[in-house]
Design a protein around this motif. Structure first.
Motif, PDB file in Angstrom:
ATOM      1  N   GLU A 132      -3.284   5.086 -13.954  1.00 48.78           N
ATOM      2  CA  GLU A 132      -2.764   3.742 -13.706  1.00 48.78           C
ATOM      3  C   GLU A 132      -2.327   3.583 -12.248  1.00 48.78           C
ATOM      4  O   GLU A 132      -2.617   2.559 -11.610  1.00 48.78           O
ATOM      5  CB  GLU A 132      -1.585   3.461 -14.643  1.00 48.78           C
ATOM      6  CG  GLU A 132      -1.975   3.303 -16.106  1.00 48.78           C
ATOM      7  CD  GLU A 132      -0.758   3.099 -16.996  1.00 48.78           C
ATOM      8  OE1 GLU A 132       0.362   3.349 -16.507  1.00 48.78           O
ATOM      9  OE2 GLU A 132      -0.930   2.696 -18.157  1.00 48.78           O
ATOM     10  N   ALA A 133      -1.649   4.583 -11.731  1.00 50.80           N
ATOM     11  CA  ALA A 133      -1.194   4.523 -10.337  1.00 50.80           C
ATOM     12  C   ALA A 133      -2.371   4.559  -9.369  1.00 50.80           C
ATOM     13  O   ALA A 133      -2.355   3.888  -8.322  1.00 50.80           O
ATOM     14  CB  ALA A 133      -0.245   5.686 -10.059  1.00 50.80           C
ATOM     15  N   THR A 134      -3.399   5.325  -9.706  1.00 47.71           N
ATOM     16  CA  THR A 134      -4.586   5.393  -8.844  1.00 47.71           C
ATOM     17  C   THR A 134      -5.313   4.052  -8.822  1.00 47.71           C
ATOM     18  O   THR A 134      -5.784   3.599  -7.772  1.00 47.71           O
ATOM     19  CB  THR A 134      -5.536   6.497  -9.341  1.00 47.71           C
ATOM     20  OG1 THR A 134      -4.836   7.743  -9.398  1.00 47.71           O
ATOM     21  CG2 THR A 134      -6.735   6.644  -8.421  1.00 47.71           C
ATOM     22  N   LEU A 135      -5.406   3.403  -9.981  1.00 51.59           N
ATOM     23  CA  LEU A 135      -6.033   2.078 -10.044  1.00 51.59           C
ATOM     24  C   LEU A 135      -5.224   1.067  -9.228  1.00 51.59           C
ATOM     25  O   LEU A 135      -5.802   0.228  -8.509  1.00 51.59           O
ATOM     26  CB  LEU A 135      -6.131   1.627 -11.502  1.00 51.59           C
ATOM     27  CG  LEU A 135      -6.673   0.220 -11.745  1.00 51.59           C
ATOM     28  CD1 LEU A 135      -8.087   0.083 -11.193  1.00 51.59           C
ATOM     29  CD2 LEU A 135      -6.638  -0.125 -13.231  1.00 51.59           C
ATOM     30  N   LYS A 136      -3.921   1.145  -9.294  1.00 49.97           N
ATOM     31  CA  LYS A 136      -3.063   0.242  -8.532  1.00 49.97           C
ATOM     32  C   LYS A 136      -3.241   0.469  -7.039  1.00 49.97           C
ATOM     33  O   LYS A 136      -3.308  -0.489  -6.246  1.00 49.97           O
ATOM     34  CB  LYS A 136      -1.612   0.458  -8.941  1.00 49.97           C
ATOM     35  CG  LYS A 136      -0.634  -0.498  -8.293  1.00 49.97           C
ATOM     36  CD  LYS A 136       0.766  -0.255  -8.825  1.00 49.97           C
ATOM     37  CE  LYS A 136       1.768  -1.240  -8.218  1.00 49.97           C
ATOM     38  NZ  LYS A 136       3.142  -1.002  -8.748  1.00 49.97           N
ATOM     39  N   GLU A 137      -3.324   1.724  -6.623  1.00 44.41           N
ATOM     40  CA  GLU A 137      -3.517   2.040  -5.212  1.00 44.41           C
ATOM     41  C   GLU A 137      -4.864   1.526  -4.717  1.00 44.41           C
ATOM     42  O   GLU A 137      -4.973   0.989  -3.607  1.00 44.41           O
ATOM     43  CB  GLU A 137      -3.418   3.549  -5.005  1.00 44.41           C
ATOM     44  CG  GLU A 137      -3.527   3.975  -3.547  1.00 44.41           C
ATOM     45  CD  GLU A 137      -3.515   5.484  -3.389  1.00 44.41           C
ATOM     46  OE1 GLU A 137      -2.875   5.988  -2.453  1.00 44.41           O
ATOM     47  OE2 GLU A 137      -4.158   6.163  -4.226  1.00 44.41           O
ATOM     48  N   ALA A 138      -5.897   1.682  -5.563  1.00 40.86           N
ATOM     49  CA  ALA A 138      -7.223   1.193  -5.170  1.00 40.86           C
ATOM     50  C   ALA A 138      -7.233  -0.330  -5.050  1.00 40.86           C
ATOM     51  O   ALA A 138      -7.896  -0.899  -4.159  1.00 40.86           O
ATOM     52  CB  ALA A 138      -8.273   1.652  -6.181  1.00 40.86           C
ATOM     53  N   GLY A 139      -6.498  -1.005  -5.919  1.00 43.39           N
ATOM     54  CA  GLY A 139      -6.452  -2.456  -5.864  1.00 43.39           C
ATOM     55  C   GLY A 139      -5.776  -2.985  -4.619  1.00 43.39           C
ATOM     56  O   GLY A 139      -6.066  -4.108  -4.173  1.00 43.39           O
ATOM     57  N   ARG A 140      -4.880  -2.207  -4.024  1.00 45.31           N
ATOM     58  CA  ARG A 140      -4.175  -2.653  -2.825  1.00 45.31           C
ATOM     59  C   ARG A 140      -4.842  -2.188  -1.535  1.00 45.31           C
ATOM     60  O   ARG A 140      -4.318  -2.420  -0.446  1.00 45.31           O
ATOM     61  CB  ARG A 140      -2.729  -2.154  -2.864  1.00 45.31           C
ATOM     62  CG  ARG A 140      -1.924  -2.784  -3.995  1.00 45.31           C
ATOM     63  CD  ARG A 140      -0.476  -2.364  -3.972  1.00 45.31           C
ATOM     64  NE  ARG A 140       0.276  -3.023  -5.037  1.00 45.31           N
ATOM     65  CZ  ARG A 140       1.581  -2.857  -5.247  1.00 45.31           C
ATOM     66  NH1 ARG A 140       2.275  -2.064  -4.438  1.00 45.31           N
ATOM     67  NH2 ARG A 140       2.184  -3.489  -6.234  1.00 45.31           N
ATOM     68  N   GLN A 153       0.830  -1.212   0.000  1.00 46.01           N
ATOM     69  CA  GLN A 153       0.000   0.000   0.000  1.00 46.01           C
ATOM     70  C   GLN A 153       0.864   1.262   0.000  1.00 46.01           C
ATOM     71  O   GLN A 153       0.547   2.231  -0.689  1.00 46.01           O
ATOM     72  CB  GLN A 153      -0.934  -0.013   1.208  1.00 46.01           C
ATOM     73  CG  GLN A 153      -1.970  -1.141   1.158  1.00 46.01           C
ATOM     74  CD  GLN A 153      -2.800  -1.203   2.425  1.00 46.01           C
ATOM     75  OE1 GLN A 153      -2.546  -0.499   3.383  1.00 46.01           O
ATOM     76  NE2 GLN A 153      -3.795  -2.082   2.437  1.00 46.01           N
ATOM     77  N   ARG A 154       1.947   1.255   0.800  1.00 47.39           N
ATOM     78  CA  ARG A 154       2.816   2.427   0.826  1.00 47.39           C
ATOM     79  C   ARG A 154       3.482   2.643  -0.530  1.00 47.39           C
ATOM     80  O   ARG A 154       3.560   3.768  -1.028  1.00 47.39           O
ATOM     81  CB  ARG A 154       3.876   2.280   1.909  1.00 47.39           C
ATOM     82  CG  ARG A 154       4.837   3.468   1.960  1.00 47.39           C
ATOM     83  CD  ARG A 154       5.928   3.309   3.006  1.00 47.39           C
ATOM     84  NE  ARG A 154       5.385   3.326   4.356  1.00 47.39           N
ATOM     85  CZ  ARG A 154       5.323   2.282   5.159  1.00 47.39           C
ATOM     86  NH1 ARG A 154       5.788   1.104   4.726  1.00 47.39           N
ATOM     87  NH2 ARG A 154       4.814   2.369   6.370  1.00 47.39           N
ATOM     88  N   GLN A 155       3.935   1.582  -1.154  1.00 46.09           N
ATOM     89  CA  GLN A 155       4.591   1.696  -2.452  1.00 46.09           C
ATOM     90  C   GLN A 155       3.628   2.232  -3.502  1.00 46.09           C
ATOM     91  O   GLN A 155       4.000   3.055  -4.356  1.00 46.09           O
ATOM     92  CB  GLN A 155       5.152   0.336  -2.881  1.00 46.09           C
ATOM     93  CG  GLN A 155       5.894   0.353  -4.219  1.00 46.09           C
ATOM     94  CD  GLN A 155       7.093   1.263  -4.202  1.00 46.09           C
ATOM     95  OE1 GLN A 155       7.726   1.457  -3.166  1.00 46.09           O
ATOM     96  NE2 GLN A 155       7.423   1.840  -5.356  1.00 46.09           N
ATOM     97  N   ALA A 156       2.380   1.785  -3.448  1.00 47.71           N
ATOM     98  CA  ALA A 156       1.373   2.281  -4.394  1.00 47.71           C
ATOM     99  C   ALA A 156       1.120   3.771  -4.189  1.00 47.71           C
ATOM    100  O   ALA A 156       0.967   4.528  -5.154  1.00 47.71           O
ATOM    101  CB  ALA A 156       0.070   1.494  -4.237  1.00 47.71           C
ATOM    102  N   ALA A 157       1.097   4.202  -2.922  1.00 44.64           N
ATOM    103  CA  ALA A 157       0.897   5.629  -2.632  1.00 44.64           C
ATOM    104  C   ALA A 157       2.086   6.452  -3.125  1.00 44.64           C
ATOM    105  O   ALA A 157       1.911   7.563  -3.643  1.00 44.64           O
ATOM    106  CB  ALA A 157       0.687   5.837  -1.138  1.00 44.64           C
TER     107      ALA A 157
END
Length: 458
Positions: A279-287, A125-129
């Protein structure tokens, strides 16, 4: 003091008095605009927003640092309210023994606590943020680049228009001189009886129109220089600004690179970066639907105005007589947030597809803009060459009509028509040369690289 020395003294004083006015004048080159525009408030505001956006990445990484919260509480509450426990992050009423009955006499109580909370493991989660914050910073940078590029383009375009009007002013002044010469010639010929007196009146009318045209062009030139000073963030007045690159209106650009690709265009980079943010927002939401691991430690001390036997000792309420500490680990999982996270992921997937579609449209727009700019540049070069031929022919024709008028072989109407055709050809030549440089600027703008234009300046 003789007359010569007096004249020298007066001349020296005049020069010294005029120096401040000369010193205030500012010479501007087109290349100067690329730097001057950067100090424009609108551009500076976008730059500051970009600088602020970089802290999002630092704040996202900073969540790895443990949180330490310290607090102190002193209260004076009823006997019944003196029981409670210290709780992570806040206090409940001051701790103490339970009361056997309802006693409303107030007693003091104090508490001091320190809470340490650490999230060393976030399951991605931190990496996605961090990745999202980095993409947002890159997006802010692309917004700055696009804003700067647009303002630089507008400044150069305004500069070119001002150079064109400067050329028109010269043409109108030359036209006034030609008209005045014709007026003087008509006076001489009328006195000799070779021309009717009506020619003099007609020349006066033409002269008034020529002076009106000059005044109108001066007004337009003043307006353009004012706009240029706004775009370049110059405090100088229009009559204090001198354009240095006026010679380009008399020459054509050559050897421009017309094969560049639009991938460096700020608009393309903006929409490309916008897609990366999605793309980064979608990744953050997925985690978001992942466990959370918390490590915590708590130490606190308390003082109560009521002892274990229920006796009231208010002095003890102000001292920290009981001390406690604790540490633990907590693993939590948002089980019922699956539905919400799933909806967010569907939403962000659609937003990502929207950004990809917008990027495809930008590619198409820039490709067509580049093709149009390349064709327009080539055509405007050909038009400018024809305008030069037309201007030379009109000048030769007017010179011939002028000689014919002086010798009585041509009348006023033919002479003035030839003079008008010459003025029209001169302004047409200046306009054609301007359009050639504008076409080169459009080509540079389509490529997203203004040095395609500035490299051709001498």
């Amino acid at each position: 003091m003789n007359v010569f020395h007096k004249k020298m003294l007066i001349s020296s004083c005049f020069v010294m008095l005029s120096l401040p006015g000369i010193a205030q004048q500012k010479t501007i080159h087109i290349r100067d605009l690329l730097l001057l525009v950067q100090s424009q408030p609108q551009v500076k505001a976008t730059e500051q927003q970009t600088q602020a956006a970089q802290y999002n990445t630092r704040m996202a990484r900073n969540t790895l640092v443990p949180e330490v919260t310290a607090a102190y509480q002193a209260g004076y509450a009823t006997y019944n309210n003196i029981t409670g426990m210290s709780y992570p992050g806040s206090f409940l009423p001051i701790s103490g023994p339970p009361s056997a009955g309802n006693i409303y006499d107030p007693v003091p109580g104090t508490a001091l606590t320190a809470l340490v909370k650490w999230n060393p493991l976030t399951f991605g989660q931190r990496q996605a943020a961090v990745e999202k914050a980095a993409a947002q910073y890159k997006l802010a940078g692309s917004i700055y680049n696009e804003t700067l590029f647009r303002q630089q383009y507008l400044a150069i375009s305004t500069y070119l228009d001002a150079v064109y009007l400067k050329k028109l002013l010269l043409s109108f002044e030359m036209n006034i001189e030609r008209t005045r010469a014709g007026l003087q010639q008509s006076l001489v010929l009328a006195q000799q009886g070779l021309r009717p007196g009506i020619d003099t009146t007609q020349f006066q009318s033409v002269l008034a129109q020529a002076q009106t045209d000059l005044l109108a062009a001066q007004r337009q030139y003043y307006t353009l220089i004012t706009e240029l000073s706004r775009l370049a963030d110059l405090p100088d007045k229009p009559d204090e600004i001198i354009l240095a690159d006026t010679s380009l209106i008399n020459q054509l650009p050559t050897g421009a690179d017309t094969t560049a690709h639009f991938s460096a265009h700020p608009s393309f980079q903006y929409y490309q970066t916008k897609r990366e943010v999605s793309e980064a927002t979608l990744k953050e939401a997925g985690r978001a639907w992942r466990p959370k691991l918390d490590l915590w430690a708590n130490a606190y001390a308390r003082g109560s105005g009521v002892d274990a036997a229920g006796n009231v000792s208010k002095a003890d309420g102000w001292s920290l007589s009981r001390k406690n500490y604790g540490a633990g680990i907590q693993l939590s999982f948002p089980i019922l947030q699956f539905s919400q996270v799933n909806l967010q992921k569907k939403q962000y997937r659609l937003l990502l597809k929207s950004d990809e579609t917008q990027l495809d449209q930008v590619k198409l727009n820039l490709q067509k803009q580049l093709e149009t700019a390349q064709f327009s540049y080539q055509q405007n070069l050909l038009i400018a060459k024809q305008a030069l031929i037309q201007s030379q022919a009109a000048r030769y024709a007017f010179d011939g009509l002028k000689l014919s008028y002086e010798s009585g072989l041509a009348d006023f109407t033919r002479l003035v028509q030839g003079q008008y055709e010459l003025l029209k050809a001169e302004t047409g030549e200046a306009g054609a040369f301007l359009q050639a440089w504008h076409a080169l600027l459009e080509l540079a703008a389509a490529n997203g690289q203004l040095d395609v234009f500035t490299d051709k300046l001498k």
